[in-house]
Design a protein around this motif. Structure first.
Motif, PDB file in Angstrom:
ATOM      1  N   ARG A 218       0.832  -1.210   0.000  1.00  0.00           N
ATOM      2  CA  ARG A 218       0.000   0.000   0.000  1.00  0.00           C
ATOM      3  C   ARG A 218       0.860   1.250   0.000  1.00  0.00           C
ATOM      4  NH1 ARG A 218      -1.072   3.706   3.456  1.00  0.00           N
ATOM      5  NH2 ARG A 218      -0.093   2.593   5.196  1.00  0.00           N
ATOM      6  N   ARG A 219       1.905   1.257   0.836  1.00  0.00           N
ATOM      7  CA  ARG A 219       2.783   2.425   0.918  1.00  0.00           C
ATOM      8  C   ARG A 219       3.515   2.657  -0.411  1.00  0.00           C
ATOM      9  NH1 ARG A 219       4.185   4.368   6.052  1.00  0.00           N
ATOM     10  NH2 ARG A 219       3.191   3.274   7.788  1.00  0.00           N
ATOM     11  N   LEU A 220       3.995   1.572  -1.003  1.00  0.00           N
ATOM     12  CA  LEU A 220       4.673   1.709  -2.290  1.00  0.00           C
ATOM     13  C   LEU A 220       3.725   2.284  -3.338  1.00  0.00           C
ATOM     14  CD1 LEU A 220       6.636  -1.682  -2.403  1.00  0.00           C
ATOM     15  CD2 LEU A 220       7.583   0.574  -1.893  1.00  0.00           C
ATOM     16  N   GLY A 221       2.500   1.798  -3.349  1.00  0.00           N
ATOM     17  CA  GLY A 221       1.517   2.314  -4.299  1.00  0.00           C
ATOM     18  C   GLY A 221       1.215   3.783  -4.102  1.00  0.00           C
ATOM     19  N   ASP A 222       1.310   4.261  -2.859  1.00  0.00           N
ATOM     20  CA  ASP A 222       1.016   5.669  -2.534  1.00  0.00           C
ATOM     21  C   ASP A 222       2.140   6.624  -2.929  1.00  0.00           C
ATOM     22  OD1 ASP A 222      -1.447   5.050  -1.503  1.00  0.00           O
ATOM     23  OD2 ASP A 222      -0.818   5.084   0.600  1.00  0.00           O
ATOM     24  N   MET A 223       3.308   6.115  -3.281  1.00  0.00           N
ATOM     25  CA  MET A 223       4.428   6.996  -3.616  1.00  0.00           C
ATOM     26  C   MET A 223       4.115   7.805  -4.875  1.00  0.00           C
ATOM     27  SD  MET A 223       7.851   4.703  -2.788  1.00  0.00           S
ATOM     28  CE  MET A 223       7.608   3.662  -4.215  1.00  0.00           C
ATOM     29  N   ILE A 224       4.419   9.079  -4.838  1.00  0.00           N
ATOM     30  CA  ILE A 224       4.214   9.953  -5.997  1.00  0.00           C
ATOM     31  C   ILE A 224       5.491   9.970  -6.820  1.00  0.00           C
ATOM     32  CG2 ILE A 224       3.820  12.347  -6.737  1.00  0.00           C
ATOM     33  CD1 ILE A 224       2.057  12.687  -4.241  1.00  0.00           C
ATOM     34  N   VAL A 225       5.362   9.627  -8.101  1.00  0.00           N
ATOM     35  CA  VAL A 225       6.549   9.520  -8.956  1.00  0.00           C
ATOM     36  C   VAL A 225       6.689  10.688  -9.919  1.00  0.00           C
ATOM     37  CG1 VAL A 225       6.521   7.015  -8.775  1.00  0.00           C
ATOM     38  CG2 VAL A 225       5.380   8.105 -10.715  1.00  0.00           C
ATOM     39  N   ALA A 226       5.585  11.369 -10.224  1.00  0.00           N
ATOM     40  CA  ALA A 226       5.627  12.456 -11.195  1.00  0.00           C
ATOM     41  C   ALA A 226       4.331  13.260 -11.091  1.00  0.00           C
ATOM     42  CB  ALA A 226       5.801  11.906 -12.611  1.00  0.00           C
ATOM     43  N   TYR A 227       4.256  14.316 -11.899  1.00  0.00           N
ATOM     44  CA  TYR A 227       3.033  15.108 -12.013  1.00  0.00           C
ATOM     45  C   TYR A 227       2.674  15.274 -13.483  1.00  0.00           C
ATOM     46  CZ  TYR A 227       3.489  16.204  -7.062  1.00  0.00           C
ATOM     47  OH  TYR A 227       3.584  16.104  -5.707  1.00  0.00           O
ATOM     48  N   ARG A 228       1.373  15.379 -13.725  1.00  0.00           N
ATOM     49  CA  ARG A 228       0.894  15.641 -15.080  1.00  0.00           C
ATOM     50  C   ARG A 228       0.961  17.144 -15.364  1.00  0.00           C
ATOM     51  NH1 ARG A 228      -2.496  11.984 -12.515  1.00  0.00           N
ATOM     52  NH2 ARG A 228      -2.515   9.880 -13.452  1.00  0.00           N
TER      53      ARG A 228
END
Length: 557
Positions: A218-228
């Motif tokens: 769950r925590r890994l999925g919540d990581m923000i990698v970029a922005y549109r």
């Protein structure tokens, strides 16, 4: 000539790891051995401990580090052995060592003298492969982000706003800022990027704060990698990478069981830096140890202004932990350095310099007490310490309303720490801790930064331009305002100037950058000239590390 740490460790009379597991009541089928002297603990066994009562949690922290050395990990191990020596049931929990500092300047993280955790060589090198797994999981996500963009960019990632940097577990300043995807159309879209050291990866933080594999995913999925382009966040789960990353981290998530030189059990698991990350061993290791022992001795990285603050405000807050006692490590040599004595002159007795340098110690005592936890100062004894110098520290600490105890664990192991262990156990058993974090969850993010800077660092102000303040407000609007802050600053001073020793006041804390670690659950605040990818010193330790004629490792420390 006294024996080196590695020589002492090499002579250790280690017990088979199954015997260490037996002592903790861990059945053989729940031990996953890595050779004869280290093993991982199965999740099934950990899950079965949830209804057990917790032991007492003891934090070992220190003054700001100096080139003279303080011996925080050595004291942590010595205190654990000391508690067992006086008949207590105690475990040690520390972090794993990063290869970067091992081959750079800081050295290893297994203790020293006769207060060490073994196998020392394995712990300071590849150990059970946890850091390699974290590097691989992080790298998988990096590759999937650029691959997603290459194959059409369905998520409409703005390649100018990719937040996810790459990592490697080595001090390599040349990688701090790079341009990737050069070489033509087949290699993707060229863009600017960079590397952090593995211990600064958000994947490391997620692993160290997660309760189990499902929480980790769950925590890994919540990581923000970029922005549109519309500034909306792109999450790791949008890359469909969280499941595969969890698979790579399946074994790394399990705590590592090893032993001290005196055959007492120790968990060594996780390893975020304290100056650029949150600086504590994993939550799963600490919580498991609290179910298996009456006393758990753990440490937080670097000085109390960084490690202890983050231990309290991030780890304890997130994991629901309540420390019973804090041991603050100081040395006569470090007091003299804080008092203005050069490293080459530390051998001469200088009581006045000790008194002058105690201001740094006093500041840390006051800060730790502000969290409501009782403090004992451990004077880590060196053979050249003069009695009057030790007495000066003890008198100063008494004036601060605490007590100082000389501990000789480096030379005497657990027996040398019995006095310290006896007093720490008395305080822990008395139940006098009234622990509370420094700030509440609902305080605005910039106020949290100011609270730490003013109350812990004693700064007059925090310097942050409008862009940073606006970014913090945007994160609050997006629902991240309740997160704690993780200050990334130099470990050598209360200020952001590493040369400003003692207990400075009247300084400013410049914030250069803020990063949202949405999966880990904190905001990283990069202050001053701190680097999330360290460099090697002019003469790195690696130059002296080699195999001898007998095939043994020399030069590790």
């Amino acid at each position: 000539m006294p024996k080196t740490d590695i020589e002492i460790a090499r002579e250790a009379a280690k017990k088979p790891i199954q015997q260490i597991g037996d002592r903790l009541g861990i059945p053989a089928e729940h031990l996953l051995p890595y050779g004869h002297d280290k093993a991982k603990i199965g999740q099934g066994f950990i899950d079965g401990l949830r209804d057990r009562e917790d032991g007492k949690l003891i934090l070992v922290t220190a003054i700001n580090p100096t080139p003279a050395g303080e011996g925080k990990t050595t004291t942590t191990v010595g205190l654990g052995d000391g508690l067992n020596a006086i008949g207590k049931d105690a475990m040690v929990c520390i972090r794993e060592a990063s290869l970067g500092p091992n081959f750079g300047m800081k050295g290893g993280a297994a203790g020293g003298g006769y207060a060490q955790i073994v196998p020392m060589e394995d712990m300071n090198l590849h150990f059970t492969g946890d850091f390699h797994a974290i590097t691989s999981a992080h790298s998988l996500l990096s590759a999937m982000i650029d691959n997603h963009i290459y194959w059409g960019n369905e998520q409409e990632i703005d390649i100018r706003r990719i937040q996810w940097r790459r990592v490697v577990d080595m001090n390599d300043r040349a990688l701090r800022q790079v341009v990737c995807s050069l070489g033509g159309v087949a290699n993707g879209f060229p863009r600017e990027g960079g590397f952090d050291i593995t211990v600064a990866s958000e994947v490391m933080a997620c692993l160290c704060l997660a309760d189990d594999l499902s929480d980790l995913e769950r925590r890994l999925g919540d990581m923000i990698v970029a922005y549109r382009r519309d500034r909306s966040p792109v999450f790791c789960r949008d890359m469909k990478a969280d499941g595969a990353m969890t698979v790579l981290l399946k074994d790394a998530m399990q705590p590592n069981l090893v032993q001290t030189l005196e055959n007492n059990p120790a968990f060594v698991h996780g390893g975020p830096f304290a100056n650029i990350a949150h600086g504590c061993n994993s939550v799963i290791a600490t919580k498991t140890a609290l179910k298996l022992a009456d006393y758990v001795v753990t440490e937080a990285g670097f000085g109390a202004d960084l490690g202890a603050e983050k231990f309290f405000d991030i780890k304890c807050r997130k994991a629901g932990l309540t420390p019973s006692c804090v041991v603050l490590v100081a040395t006569v040599r470090a007091m003299k350095m804080n008092g203005g004595v050069a490293k080459g002159d530390l051998g001469a007795t200088d009581v006045e310099a000790v008194r002058k340098g105690c201001a740094n110690l006093g500041r840390h005592i006051e800060n730790v007490k502000s969290f409501g936890v009782p403090v004992v100062v451990a004077i880590n004894h060196f053979s050249g310490d003069a009695e009057e110098e030790v007495a000066a520290i003890s008198a100063y600490v008494a004036e601060q309303g605490s007590e100082a105890i000389v501990s000789r664990h480096w030379a005497g192991g657990g027996k040398g720490a019995e006095a310290l262990a006896t007093r720490v156990a008395e305080i822990a058993d008395a139940g006098v801790s009234n622990f509370a974090p420094l700030y509440g969850d609902d305080m605005p993010l910039f106020e949290k930064i100011e609270t730490i800077a003013k109350r812990i660092y004693r700064a007059d102000e925090v310097l942050a331009d409008k862009k940073i303040r606006d970014q913090l407000r945007l994160w609050e609007d997006q629902g991240y305002g309740d997160l704690p802050v993780c200050m990334a600053k130099t470990q050598y001073s209360f200020s952001t100037d590493p040369n400003l020793r003692g207990a400075p006041i009247g300084h400013s804390v410049p914030v250069r950058e803020v990063r949202l670690s949405a999966g880990a659950g904190f905001i990283v605040v990069v202050c001053g000239e701190i680097m999330t990818m360290p460099g090697l010193p002019r003469v790195p330790s690696a130059e002296a590390i080699r195999l001898n004629d007998a095939g043994q490792i020399e030069g590790l420390f």
